[in-house]
Motif scaffolding. Structure first.
Motif, PDB file in Angstrom:
ATOM      1  N   GLY A   1       0.848  -1.186   0.000  1.00 52.50           N
ATOM      2  CA  GLY A   1       0.000   0.000   0.000  1.00 52.50           C
ATOM      3  C   GLY A   1       0.889   1.242   0.000  1.00 52.50           C
ATOM      4  O   GLY A   1       2.111   1.167  -0.212  1.00 52.50           O
TER       5      GLY A   1
ATOM      6  N   GLN B   1      -9.890   8.271   0.467  1.00 55.68           N
ATOM      7  CA  GLN B   1      -9.756   7.894   1.878  1.00 55.68           C
ATOM      8  C   GLN B   1     -11.125   7.746   2.548  1.00 55.68           C
ATOM      9  O   GLN B   1     -11.339   6.841   3.351  1.00 55.68           O
ATOM     10  CB  GLN B   1      -8.925   8.944   2.631  1.00 55.68           C
ATOM     11  CG  GLN B   1      -7.425   8.857   2.390  1.00 55.68           C
ATOM     12  CD  GLN B   1      -6.972   9.391   1.037  1.00 55.68           C
ATOM     13  OE1 GLN B   1      -7.660  10.212   0.431  1.00 55.68           O
ATOM     14  NE2 GLN B   1      -5.828   8.935   0.555  1.00 55.68           N
TER      15      GLN B   1
ATOM     16  N   ASP C   1     -11.791   4.282  13.321  1.00 53.13           N
ATOM     17  CA  ASP C   1     -10.752   5.043  12.617  1.00 53.13           C
ATOM     18  C   ASP C   1      -9.911   5.886  13.583  1.00 53.13           C
ATOM     19  O   ASP C   1      -8.687   5.827  13.560  1.00 53.13           O
ATOM     20  CB  ASP C   1     -11.424   5.946  11.569  1.00 53.13           C
ATOM     21  CG  ASP C   1     -10.412   6.554  10.611  1.00 53.13           C
ATOM     22  OD1 ASP C   1      -9.427   5.871  10.268  1.00 53.13           O
ATOM     23  OD2 ASP C   1     -10.603   7.713  10.205  1.00 53.13           O
TER      24      ASP C   1
END
Ligand code: NAI
Length: 377
Positions: free
Chosen positions: A3, A173, A191
């Motif tokens: 990533g 995102q 998150d």
């Protein structure tokens, strides 16, 4: 690295952080879900073409057979991919630095933690905020008894950037963060609530006995919470309140921790990270500043520049990387890690974070906000 390719957020921060202390070189990667884009990114970043891989499985195969194979992989992908990627590298005998939340389900978190433990491989989890020197100072002060027995912990992590439905307007995102299959069951709580929870536990050393949660989704059509209020009962009677929000207009990155003990209190704010406020009963607040000689050894070990020269986010992240490097070396050499390599977040911290999210979402969804005990604390 897996990533962190073109247009990604946290991979770039990892790359800065890993390089600051010359302990890591970036030599291989599967940088993107789109292989062609990943190869282009690798070329721009001077990665040898034979070590730019189509995907993580090819990277595991390619690296495990090399004499100069990678020592450790940084996983900087969306949450749902952490588990299979981390598992594959650990099974190939390669250490892992994994983004938070460690997994999207508690079952996977347990399995990954067990795998790391049984294999003896290193699995670090990037709870960024535990890299800040003044967070370590707060932790040392609590441990020394400078504020007495803790009564109240207030921690908040408000952000503004998802206050509108940007996931429908092409924001990469936000798109995966609002998809339960990719983000996991907890929206803001998974998150950023996980960061706040880790920070509070890291500084106070308290374990949570139970949580009671009220989750809300303010942006129309969003499938996950974008605001969470959580009460926490800590062991020994301390009480906590945690707020995570992705819709808090005006808050860029407003992580703030306040800890109130029987004889004093501490306040730390991520946007002013070089300062820690300490107040004794009926006294005036005292500002403790990073870089001074009278700070704890753990704090000084995570400080690079003299007082007055600000350090911030990148340095904090580097402190994690520096700590991971030292922890990995100490483990390999069978010795105790130096201060900078101690107390780095690892798989059990990752597991606790996922257990917290599970308990919070269960409290809200299944128990009408009633108390739920995190399965691991
Ligand atoms: P992002 O969407 O900006 O980047 C994700 C990257 O992963 C992209 O390059 C994408 O192409 C790539 N990717 C996706 N699936 C892949 C796969 N199967 N194989 C290879 N590459 C793949 O996401 P962002 O914001 O950087 O978040 C990534 C992770 O970092 C998340 O787990 C998030 O929770 C965490 N994070 C942690 C922060 C911290 O403070 N520690 C801050 C921001 C994010």
């Amino acid at each position: 690295m897996v990533g962190g390719g073109a247009g990604a957020y946290i991979g770039g921060i990892h790359r800065f952080a890993a390089r600051l202390d010359n302990q890591f070189d970036l030599v291989a990667g599967a940088f993107d879900v789109d292989a062609a884009r990943g190869h282009a990114f690798a070329a721009e970043n001077f990665i040898a073409p034979e070590r730019s891989y189509d995907d993580y499985a090819a990277m595991v195969e390619g690296e495990r057979g090399r004499e100069d194979r990678i020592d450790v992989v940084a996983i900087c992908t969306p949450n749902h991919t952490h588990y299979p990627i981390a598992r594959a590298f650990i099974e190939a005998g390669i250490d892992v630095i994994c983004e938070k939340p460690m997994t999207t389900t508690l079952e996977d978190a347990v399995a990954l933690h067990e795998l790391a433990r049984s294999s003896g491989r290193f699995l670090g989890v990037t709870y960024t905020y535990s890299g800040y020197p003044m967070v370590h100072e707060a932790r040392a002060m609590v441990a020394r008894g400078d504020i007495g027995k803790i009564r109240v912990v207030q921690v908040e992590y408000p952000l503004e950037w998802m206050a509108t439905g940007i996931e429908l307007q092409g924001n990469q995102q936000a798109a995966w963060r609002t998809d339960p299959k990719k983000n996991g069951r907890g929206g803001s709580i998974g998150d950023i609530g996980t960061h706040a929870y880790h920070l509070a536990g890291f500084v106070t050393g308290l374990k949570a006995d139970a949580v009671s949660a009220d989750l809300a989704t303010f942006v129309d059509g969003r499938a996950l919470d974008d605001n969470a209020h959580v009460m926490i009962r800590y062991e020994g009677g301390a009480r906590g309140l945690l707020w995570s929000s992705q819709v808090a207009i005006g808050q860029s990155n407003g992580l703030r921790l306040r800890v109130f003990g029987e004889t004093g209190s501490l306040v730390w704010h991520q946007e002013q990270p070089n300062e820690l406020f300490h107040t004794e009963l009926f006294g005036s607040p005292r500002v403790i500043k990073r870089g001074r000689d009278d700070l704890a050894a753990e704090t000084r070990a995570r400080t690079r520049t003299p007082p007055g020269h600000p350090e911030g986010y990148i340095e904090a992240f580097s402190n994690l990387y520096q700590g991971f490097a030292e922890a990995i070396r100490a483990r390999a050499e069978g010795r105790e890690a130096e201060p900078k390599g101690r107390d780095v977040p690892m798989s059990y911290d990752g597991l606790k974070g996922v257990a917290f999210v599970e308990a919070v979402v269960d409290s809200h969804e299944k128990h009408g906000g009633g108390w739920c005990a995190p399965r691991f604390a």
